[in-house]
Design an enzyme around this catalytic site. Sequence first.
Site, PDB file in Angstrom:
ATOM      1  N   TRP A 197      50.982  36.909  40.511  1.00  0.00           N
ATOM      2  CA  TRP A 197      50.205  35.734  40.951  1.00  0.00           C
ATOM      3  C   TRP A 197      48.738  35.915  40.609  1.00  0.00           C
ATOM      4  O   TRP A 197      48.025  34.977  40.268  1.00  0.00           O
ATOM      5  CB  TRP A 197      50.375  35.533  42.466  1.00  0.00           C
ATOM      6  CG  TRP A 197      49.558  34.392  43.023  1.00  0.00           C
ATOM      7  CD1 TRP A 197      49.924  33.084  43.091  1.00  0.00           C
ATOM      8  CD2 TRP A 197      48.240  34.476  43.591  1.00  0.00           C
ATOM      9  NE1 TRP A 197      48.917  32.333  43.661  1.00  0.00           N
ATOM     10  CE2 TRP A 197      47.867  33.161  43.980  1.00  0.00           C
ATOM     11  CE3 TRP A 197      47.336  35.510  43.803  1.00  0.00           C
ATOM     12  CZ2 TRP A 197      46.641  32.868  44.580  1.00  0.00           C
ATOM     13  CZ3 TRP A 197      46.114  35.222  44.388  1.00  0.00           C
ATOM     14  CH2 TRP A 197      45.780  33.912  44.773  1.00  0.00           C
ATOM     15  N   HIS A 198      48.281  37.166  40.693  1.00  0.00           N
ATOM     16  CA  HIS A 198      46.872  37.441  40.412  1.00  0.00           C
ATOM     17  C   HIS A 198      46.550  37.315  38.937  1.00  0.00           C
ATOM     18  O   HIS A 198      45.405  37.018  38.588  1.00  0.00           O
ATOM     19  CB  HIS A 198      46.479  38.841  40.898  1.00  0.00           C
ATOM     20  CG  HIS A 198      46.246  38.916  42.367  1.00  0.00           C
ATOM     21  ND1 HIS A 198      47.263  39.138  43.272  1.00  0.00           N
ATOM     22  CD2 HIS A 198      45.116  38.777  43.101  1.00  0.00           C
ATOM     23  CE1 HIS A 198      46.758  39.150  44.499  1.00  0.00           C
ATOM     24  NE2 HIS A 198      45.459  38.923  44.432  1.00  0.00           N
ATOM     25  N   GLY A 199      47.524  37.570  38.094  1.00  0.00           N
ATOM     26  CA  GLY A 199      47.218  37.459  36.672  1.00  0.00           C
ATOM     27  C   GLY A 199      48.447  37.659  35.827  1.00  0.00           C
ATOM     28  O   GLY A 199      49.396  38.332  36.235  1.00  0.00           O
TER      29      GLY A 199
END
Lengths: 325, 515
Positions: B325-327
């Site tokens: 989700w962060h990257g």
Amino acid sequence: MTSPSSSISNFEARRFFLTLGAAIGLFLGVAVAISYYLGFKQGMANYGFQVLLDYQKNKIRQAQRVDIVFLGDSSLGNAIDAAHFTRLSGRDTLNLALTGSFGYAGSLNLLRQVLARHEPKVVVLLHTVDMMSRKLSYLGYFQTTDFFFNPFRFPPEEVTRFFLNSQTITKVIQRLWERATAKEGVASGEDYLYNDYIVQKGGTDAASFFRKHADHPLTPAQINPEKILFLQEIPRLCREAGIACIYVHGPTTRVRCDNSADFLQAATAMIRQLGLTVLEEPACMPMQDLGDSDDHVSPSKKQAYTEYYYGRLRAFLMANGGVSP
Amino acid sequence: MLFNSFTFIMFFLPVTWIVYQFCSRFIGSRIALYFLTAASLVFYSYWEPRYLLLILMSIGVNFAIGTVLVRLEGNKQKLFLAAGICLNIIPLIYYKYTNFLVENINIFLEAPIDPGKIILPIGLSFFTFQQLSFLVDACRRKAIALDFMHYALFVTFFPQLIAGPIVHHQEVMPQFAARADRGDTWRHLAIGSVIFIIGLFKKVVIADTIALRSTPIFAAVATGYQPGFFDAWGAAFCYAFQIYFDFSGYSDMAVGLGWMFGIKLPINFASPYKANSIIDFWRRWHITLSRFLRDYLYIPLGGSRCSPARHHLNLMLTMILGGLWHGAGWTFLLWGLLHGLFLSLNQGWQRLFPPSRSSARRVLGRIVTLLSVVLAWVPFRADSLQSVLAFYRAMIGLEGLSLPTFLAPLLAGNAAWFANLGIVAQGTGLIHKNTLYIEIPLLLTVCWALPNTFEWLRRESPGLPTGGYPATQIDPLGPGWTCRFDWSTAVFMALLFTVCLVKLNDISEFIYFQF
């Protein structure tokens, strides 16, 4: 939303907020005073450049008569000896070179100041070859203007950077500390200037400049289209004042002349589109002519390059009254 | 538009606040909410106007689906929910993961697929998750009376729009529906300003300054530089503090801005480096994301109410997805994997050795937790797995140990013997000695010793607590240093704010802005 344990009533909060606002106003005023007034206007953040700027502005004020004006950056300052150019042309010549960090904006504002006091016949813009690839110098504009400028014309972050700048404040504080502890950088302009421009640092590393230029040719993709923002004002001023203006690329290494022809062509085309006459070919320096930077003529060659540029500009000068008959 | 910009602070915020207050007082609270929604959309579209359509469509579609879901039951409801989830996930996958997927397909299949330039719309991850929770709760009948304007503002409310907190509809929609308490306007403004200024200072002065220490080393490693022991640990710690103060600052600013408009947002960040275990860390770091993952992924997967093996698998899966989700990158996956592993180990450890009040154990737990978190930040920040490997090799001493030069006399007697072990005294590499000896210890002291913003302002209950997250449940009358709203605090805050404004001219960005 009010917490039963809250430590502040609405009335107290209003008083707090108003105190906060007043204190912010006070601190901001001090910060602006340090950053803008002491840092830029008094030159404490950029002492050397301020010495140069004041020197050039004084020349404008003290000149009795100005026929030919050279505007540009350090490549100009190191290449043209105004006194020698005056002898060659028979016309009073001023060299008002600043540095590359002032960009075209510096040349524009100095031209305005010249036109406010004098009626030159010819203006020569001589800037370093890669000037069209550099970032736009808003600070250069703000620093050199003697006129009120409309802050809404410029990006807000650039305007605020001029009035409120952490690096400037840090330098001012450093300068104040040096003064307080009796350590001074450049005490006056005497040590900073030599032969009508900034004294060159001793020595040259011509071989490494040649290597750098060989490894990093300039390409048309590097041209910054924003650079015309200040540059385009110059031919407009020239037209309004009825004076002849010409743009000349500054001297550079032979290597750059050879491997950056496309860049020069593209930059020239862009400058021509603004209405300026352009001398496309820069002076291509061999190693022995280089000074302390890759676009600085050696001090010993300054007169020779003055003669070189006189030769290249002669036809233009003659056509526009820039040569004494 | 970033919170730490002149345009926002000097123009957007004061104008929005003044007009909002005017509408509230003289026209009507509903009109004020319309205005606030419009202002939030202007805030969003300032970055890239063409993505305004995306968020408007997202709001419209999700609200429509939510309205239908509360009326359906059984398989029809599940079908609609599945459709709603797909309609949210597909744009997220497209904008965020296409480049990553195609890049890897190209590597494995040697196929020259070119997806073109895909720019991730800002805030997409946040408002997607926010709306997913709304849809799921609509199925569970937890969604309250549906009002489109309140829903639109719930999604677009500018303090939390682009980088969280991931607000739960039940937290804010009732606040929108309630009549604004005009008698508290100055109180809201004063408290909100203090919180905002603290957040701005953390971001602009601390995070952006410490970033200058870590970025060059990570950049050098990305070009092949092999860091030494101190370089690696120094850069990792500096990045750990950079992201800490960046996110903490942003979270404070979001809450402060909410306060200025009379809206209380959830606490999203609660001194995570004070955590005594990884489990505790995830109850303090990005609390609203952790909450979302717990409620909508981990628990539906079975949570801990299953076999130990399945439990650990659920943890790993949740954290891996949290990492992604962060990257979109293998390094983010690795980060998630590491945290999943740490959580699993921590769970196992606590089964064997239940938590105790022993000070020694707490201190040890805090140190081990911090070191684990710092180690995990390396893949989060590094540009590639090769860089991660270079860092880890240095951090465990495989690249030798070069001590500061002033320690050379200590080695002088047995220099050759030490050299055989890879220990020399030739300096600590690129990392500046002030960073190692002053900045890192100072920031660690700040993180460990000082109260966080919500603790300092506890008497105002500045943030919404989250059930199951003890660090957010702060006793307003608890002991310790609290904020006094007197002239000295006003002057101090003014000084901090001025320093921030001066520093604003330096270039910066929010790390979480890119998610």
